[in-house]
Design a protein around this motif. Structure first.
Motif, mmCIF file in Angstrom:
data_model
loop_
_atom_site.group_PDB
_atom_site.id
_atom_site.type_symbol
_atom_site.label_atom_id
_atom_site.label_comp_id
_atom_site.label_asym_id
_atom_site.label_seq_id
_atom_site.Cartn_x
_atom_site.Cartn_y
_atom_site.Cartn_z
ATOM 1 N N GLU A 42 -27.099 38.778 -34.022
ATOM 2 C CA GLU A 42 -25.821 39.821 -33.960
ATOM 3 C C GLU A 42 -25.103 39.386 -32.584
ATOM 4 O O GLU A 42 -25.356 40.179 -31.635
ATOM 5 N N SER A 81 -19.695 34.344 -38.107
ATOM 6 C CA SER A 81 -20.195 35.100 -39.217
ATOM 7 C C SER A 81 -20.694 34.339 -40.467
ATOM 8 O O SER A 81 -20.150 33.385 -40.656
ATOM 9 N N ARG A 135 -24.478 34.928 -37.518
ATOM 10 C CA ARG A 135 -24.908 36.135 -37.072
ATOM 11 C C ARG A 135 -26.174 36.770 -37.802
ATOM 12 O O ARG A 135 -26.671 37.737 -37.417
#
Ligand SMILES: [Zn+2]
Length: 319
Positions: free
Chosen positions: A212, A218, A208
């Protein structure tokens, strides 16, 4: 091999898969890479996943029959194409020594298991060595990052791994089945990392901090996977506005991840025969030579390319 470089891919499907999706996935998918062309495109080996979730292929919950049929299809297509089906890194090495490409079997979406732990044992007997816990639907194992429309499903209950999911991860650890956390919700990934006694893989993703995108891992979790000895598979896929736009952008994404997590953390996970669309200029394994050039251009040295294109995955499978 491409030149004298081994090439292994951590995530792929059987050719003909996309055209068999009921209703199609829309758009104009990249060309298939039939198993018979592995030699021609320089692919030494890959992990080929059957799809085990209802959202894409209508596989019912606890529907191991549908999965067994798909596994049989992969085995027969492999036999026809003189591709070996292997169960370990040693198997990949042995096949390469005899000059034959090889594949390892995986399942993407543990939905097919339902809540039956014995079903995992059955899959192992059938040669499955990797289990992607989640795909495009919520299942008894946990929650997903997004569905086929790109939406993170709203949930009444809690997010993350269920108590059955925990048992399944531990059993996979015991059976020597690799756990793949791609498509899982952040909370699910966090819970898997808490309970798994073995390193895990996120076989086809981006991170990310590059873009995003909820489907990407993540950075916090990518770091945790890597610290645990796991791997992050670099995914050249484009989904609508998301993903690298061109093959050069993809090379930049790989460089970005290498900078953050080290070259030793990365592997190739192209999702060939399953990706609905790729970065422009990349069509699948046929363009891996071009990808190698792009990565050299952004600063990857020979030994770093060796790592990303094969040796990291073989080392991970060995461990
Ligand atoms: Zn996938």
């Amino acid at each position: 091999m491409i030149g004298d470089r081994m090439v292994y891919d951590a995530h792929a499907h059987i050719h003909g898969l996309l055209s068999s999706v009921p209703g199609g996935l829309g758009g104009d998918p990249p060309p298939d890479t039939p198993f018979a062309t592995f030699d021609e495109v320089g692919l030494d080996g890959c992990i080929v996943c059957v799809v085990g979730d209802p959202a894409t292929f209508g596989v019912g919950t606890n529907d191991t029959d549908a999965v067994q049929r798909q596994l049989a299809q992969i085995r027969s297509a492999a036999a026809e194409a003189s591709v070996e089906v292997v169960e370990s890194a040693d198997g990949f090495d042995a096949a390469r020594d005899t000059g034959r490409p090889a594949l390892m079997l995986g399942v993407e979406g543990a939905d097919c298991i339902g809540t039956d732990l014995d079903a995992l044992e059955d899959l192992r007997q059938l040669g499955v060595r990797l289990l992607g816990l989640m795909h495009y639907a919520q299942n008894a194992v946990g929650t997903i990052s997004m569905d086929l429309r790109g939406v993170t499903p709203g949930l009444d209950g809690e997010r993350g791994l269920t108590s059955f999911g925990r048992q399944l991860v531990r059993l996979a650890n015991e059976l020597g089945i690799i756990v793949d956390v791609t498509h899982a919700h952040d909370e699910t990934v966090r819970d898997v990392l808490d309970c798994s006694t073995r390193p895990v893989i996120c076989s086809h993703t981006g991170v990310r901090s590059y873009q995003e995108f909820v489907r990407y891992i993540s950075d916090e979790l990518a770091g945790a996977i890597v610290r645990g000895g796991g791997l992050i598979g670099m995914w050249p896929c484009r989904i609508g506005p998301y993903g690298p736009r061109t093959v050069s952008d993809f090379a930049e994404m790989v460089a970005h991840c290498a900078q953050r997590y080290g070259v030793g953390a990365l592997t190739l996970g192209t999702d060939f025969n399953g990706a609905p669309a790729y970065a422009d200029g990349y069509r699948g394994p046929v363009d891996n030579a071009l990808l190698i050039e792009e990565l050299s251009r952004v600063g990857f040295h020979t030994d770093e390319l060796d790592a990303v294109f094969g040796s990291n995955l073989l080392r991970f499978l060995n461990a």
